[in-house]
Write an enzyme that holds these catalytic residues in place. Structure first.
Site, mmCIF file in Angstrom:
data_model
loop_
_atom_site.group_PDB
_atom_site.id
_atom_site.type_symbol
_atom_site.label_atom_id
_atom_site.label_comp_id
_atom_site.label_asym_id
_atom_site.label_seq_id
_atom_site.Cartn_x
_atom_site.Cartn_y
_atom_site.Cartn_z
ATOM 1 N N GLU A 212 0.829 -1.201 0.000
ATOM 2 C CA GLU A 212 0.000 0.000 0.000
ATOM 3 C C GLU A 212 0.863 1.251 0.000
ATOM 4 O O GLU A 212 0.604 2.204 -0.741
ATOM 5 C CB GLU A 212 -0.923 0.004 1.220
ATOM 6 C CG GLU A 212 -1.964 -1.085 1.158
ATOM 7 C CD GLU A 212 -3.019 -0.977 2.235
ATOM 8 O OE1 GLU A 212 -3.835 -1.909 2.320
ATOM 9 O OE2 GLU A 212 -3.040 0.021 2.977
ATOM 10 N N GLU A 213 1.913 1.219 0.833
ATOM 11 C CA GLU A 213 2.806 2.371 0.927
ATOM 12 C C GLU A 213 3.385 2.716 -0.437
ATOM 13 O O GLU A 213 3.466 3.884 -0.822
ATOM 14 C CB GLU A 213 3.965 1.989 1.852
ATOM 15 C CG GLU A 213 4.371 3.025 2.849
ATOM 16 C CD GLU A 213 5.467 2.502 3.756
ATOM 17 O OE1 GLU A 213 5.119 1.847 4.744
ATOM 18 O OE2 GLU A 213 6.646 2.753 3.439
ATOM 19 N N ARG A 214 3.801 1.699 -1.179
ATOM 20 C CA ARG A 214 4.467 1.937 -2.461
ATOM 21 C C ARG A 214 3.498 2.449 -3.503
ATOM 22 O O ARG A 214 3.802 3.386 -4.230
ATOM 23 C CB ARG A 214 5.163 0.658 -2.932
ATOM 24 C CG ARG A 214 6.477 0.509 -2.214
ATOM 25 C CD ARG A 214 7.005 -0.862 -2.072
ATOM 26 N NE ARG A 214 8.007 -0.847 -1.003
ATOM 27 C CZ ARG A 214 8.622 -1.906 -0.549
ATOM 28 N NH1 ARG A 214 8.359 -3.090 -1.054
ATOM 29 N NH2 ARG A 214 9.504 -1.796 0.429
#
Lengths: 434, 254
Positions: free
Chosen positions: A292-294
């Site tokens: 999700e972060e990426r």
């Protein structure tokens, strides 16, 4: 012609209203500058029915967030960049009130319980902020320090840390990287030794976004002497505990408006119940949220790259060299076309990965590819565009130089290019076999 | 009293867009151009929602006349707090020639049908700058009007309106039912928060045709030509007052 003048008249009036409202901040900012700070014309609308992952609600969300950014954030960006920090509590409260900090978080704790495609929509719209530091700080608050807590934390922990973070009342930061350990997360040295029903924490963290203003930290520490992937835990650490020292604010070449701290822990005592989920699973939890972060980071930078290309077009259209606009020279408009093509390719990858993710698939390979491409394309794009601004590109007064500095981080933070390549090779089964 | 407020919201080209005239000079380019709610209509919606929050009115109904896309504008009003919407379908040539007179006939018909107590409109739209719909609606209904309102206070069955006029501020007291038009300083419209945007999905938008309201849309106006304003000429700097007077005489201005 009443049409145009009327529109211009209201535009002036509006800027008047905004100026009047923010007089204490904007100071001597001239009216024409206020108007031109919104000079990049709104993009033509995409039709909701035809979009791959967005519905009418996604577009309504983006519009509302765009208004908020135009009123409450963009007018102050230059000032915050110059000051090297921004008022996190104030800005996060405004975002929290409007519901933008908990888009995919549980409804019981103030979130909206929507799927990740809404987070991507928010990330995209945050790309219209005229610097990289503020979106990064918001991203840490909404999608980096809180996902593990939301998924695995106890009800008590969620009430104390998750809910206020979603509301914008508490500022969060993420403590993973250390002076001696960045890409190699398993080699971090910070220890949390169990003593009765407390942990005693010693060590330090580096590159902590929001670190000088945070109320709590999502801390990754070694909680036992086991194998390095199984001996770590995530702990909710209040930043006002005795022994927590914010040693310094780091001076960086970009992301100036985001305060980045180096933090030390000197025998800090925290209750054992502050561990998120199960002790020893911290490393796993941390890895889970990376997809999700990426994708979030990619969504953010794609919008910014679009606007840098557009601003470069605007600049080179009016700037003349050898009796014609810089833009009319084929090398220039062809290069911009190449860059725009690459941005669209990256955008397609982003939407594809997001669509698969919300259906429950593992998109680690695609997310890593997108992050890798995002970082590299941003460097290439900012370098090429800056060249076309000539001398002006080298000054601090233009958006392209700020983007050049800010975007360099993308190939380093939240998973360096080399780490992304390693992950992709693992999926391609090309790594040396043991 | 029904306690119902009708708010008109118009879908216009976004205020930040650079307007371009069509090559055939029949109008401006609207295809593929960003549209949003008229800023003065936003202020009108905000005022209506504020009245409801103060429990001075019971229901806020957002009305828009236009093609399919006008529904987006109604949804924005719903996300700001309106209770339901009415989309009066007008498209094609009828939409090209739609003006204040037809809209005010529609608003008047709806006001009677919905038993509205107050109608709040923006003082003008930023595309045609007519500043007529509010006044015409009041006249058709034979209702009092409080236009250019910068402050609205409900007082029993009367409304106190502070109006922005050329000479300053004028305070009037009018009976309900009444028509109000919102000026810039009436309020600061709220952001549609994410929870409200999601809630707005469930609110109803009714579809109505102008014929159902007995309104004839034929326009008595014909647009002959639309042009860009003349290009602004460069100015001149002079050293003394004598020079200035001399130059003005030269140009035949004095």
């Amino acid at each position: 012609m009443a049409l145009r003048e009327g529109a211009l008249g209201v535009k002036m009036l509006f800027c008047c209203r905004t100026l009047h409202k923010f007089a204490s901040f904007s100071g001597a900012r001239s009216l024409s500058k206020q108007v031109s700070s919104q000079s990049v014309s709104p993009k033509p609308p995409e039709v909701a029915d035809d979009h791959l992952i967005y519905t009418q609600e996604h577009f309504a969300l983006k519009e509302a967030l765009r208004k908020l950014i135009d009123q409450e954030i963009n007018p102050y960006v230059d000032q915050w960049e110059a000051e090297g920090t921004f008022p996190a509590h104030k800005v996060f409260k405004i975002l929290g009130n409007a519901g933008f900090l908990g888009v995919n978080k549980p409804v019981e704790y103030g979130g909206l319980g929507l799927d990740f495609s809404y987070s991507v929509a928010v990330a995209e719209e945050l790309g219209s902020i005229r610097c990289g530091g503020i979106p990064m700080a918001i991203g840490v608050q909404s999608d980096m320090a809180t996902p593990a807590l939301a998924r695995f934390g106890s009800d008590e922990l969620k009430k104390e840390f998750l809910r206020p973070s979603i509301m914008g009342d508490k500022v969060a930061c993420l403590g993973v990287s250390e002076v001696g350990a960045g890409s190699d997360v398993s080699s971090i040295k910070t220890k949390a030794v169990r003593k009765g029903d407390e942990y005693v924490i010693s060590g330090g963290k580096m590159w902590t976004t929001n670190g000088t203003q945070a109320d709590w930290m999502c801390l990754l520490a070694n909680t036992s002497d086991g194998p390095p992937h199984k001996n770590k835990s995530l702990i909710c650490l209040p930043m006002n505990l005795p022994g927590v020292h914010v040693a310094r604010k780091i001076n960086k070449i970009g992301m100036w408006s985001s305060d980045t701290a180096e933090v030390f822990f000197d025998d800090v005592r925290v209750p054992c119940k502050n561990v998120i989920g199960q002790e020893g699973l911290g490393f796993t939890y941390q890895m889970l949220q990376f997809q999700e972060e990426r994708l979030w980071a990619v969504a953010n930078i794609v919008t910014t790259m679009d606007s840098i290309i557009q601003e470069t077009i605007n600049y080179t259209r009016q700037r003349k060299v050898f009796q014609q606009p810089v833009l009319y020279h084929q090398a220039v408009h062809f290069r911009l076309a190449e860059l725009q093509t690459e941005v669209e390719l990256l955008r397609s990858l982003l939407y594809r990965a997001t669509a698969m993710y919300i259906k429950g698939n593992d998109v680690t390979k695609l997310a890593s590819m997108a992050k890798l491409k995002g970082g590299r394309l941003a460097r290439e794009l900012s370098d090429s565009c800056l060249q076309y601004w000539g001398g002006m590109g080298f000054t601090s007064d233009v958006p392209v130089s700020r983007f050049y500095r800010d975007s360099r981080l993308m190939s380093i933070g939240a998973g360096a290019d080399e780490v992304m390549l390693g992950i992709i090779c693992k999926y391609m089964d090309t790594l040396p076999r043991k | 009293m029904s306690g119902r407020v009708l708010v008109g919201v118009k879908r216009v080209i976004d205020y930040a867009v650079k307007i371009r005239v069509k090559p055939d000079n029949t109008g401006v380019v609207t295809d593929g151009v960003k549209h949003s709610m008229n800023p003065f209509c936003e202020i009108a919606v905000e005022e209506a929602v504020k009245l409801k929050e103060k429990k001075l009115v019971k229901e806020v109904v957002a009305v828009s006349c236009g093609p399919q896309q006008s529904q987006e504008t109604i949804r924005t009003a719903l996300a700001m707090g309106a209770d339901r919407g009415i989309h009066v379908e007008v498209s094609g040539n009828d939409y090209e020639t739609l003006g204040p007179l037809q809209v005010s006939k529609i608003m008047a018909a709806l006001a009677k049908k919905e038993d509205a107590q107050i109608i709040i409109l923006g003082k003008q739209a930023i595309d045609d700058d007519c500043n007529q719909t509010g006044q015409m609606t009041a006249a058709l209904l034979d209702w009092p009007q409080g236009t250019f309102a910068s402050e609205v206070t409900l007082d029993g069955d009367k409304i106190k309106v502070v109006r922005e006029i050329d000479g300053g501020l004028e305070t009037i007291k009018i009976n309900t039912p009444a028509v109000l038009t919102a000026d810039l300083r009436l309020n600061t419209p709220r952001y549609a928060t994410l929870p409200n945007i999601m809630k707005a999905k469930k609110k109803k938008i009714a579809n109505v045709k102008p014929a159902d309201l007995g309104v004839n849309l034929t326009s008595k106006l014909e647009v002959l030509r639309v042009e860009d304003p003349p290009q602004r000429q460069a100015g001149m700097k002079v050293e003394t007052v004598e020079d200035l007077v001399g130059k003005l005489k030269e140009l035949g201005k004095v």
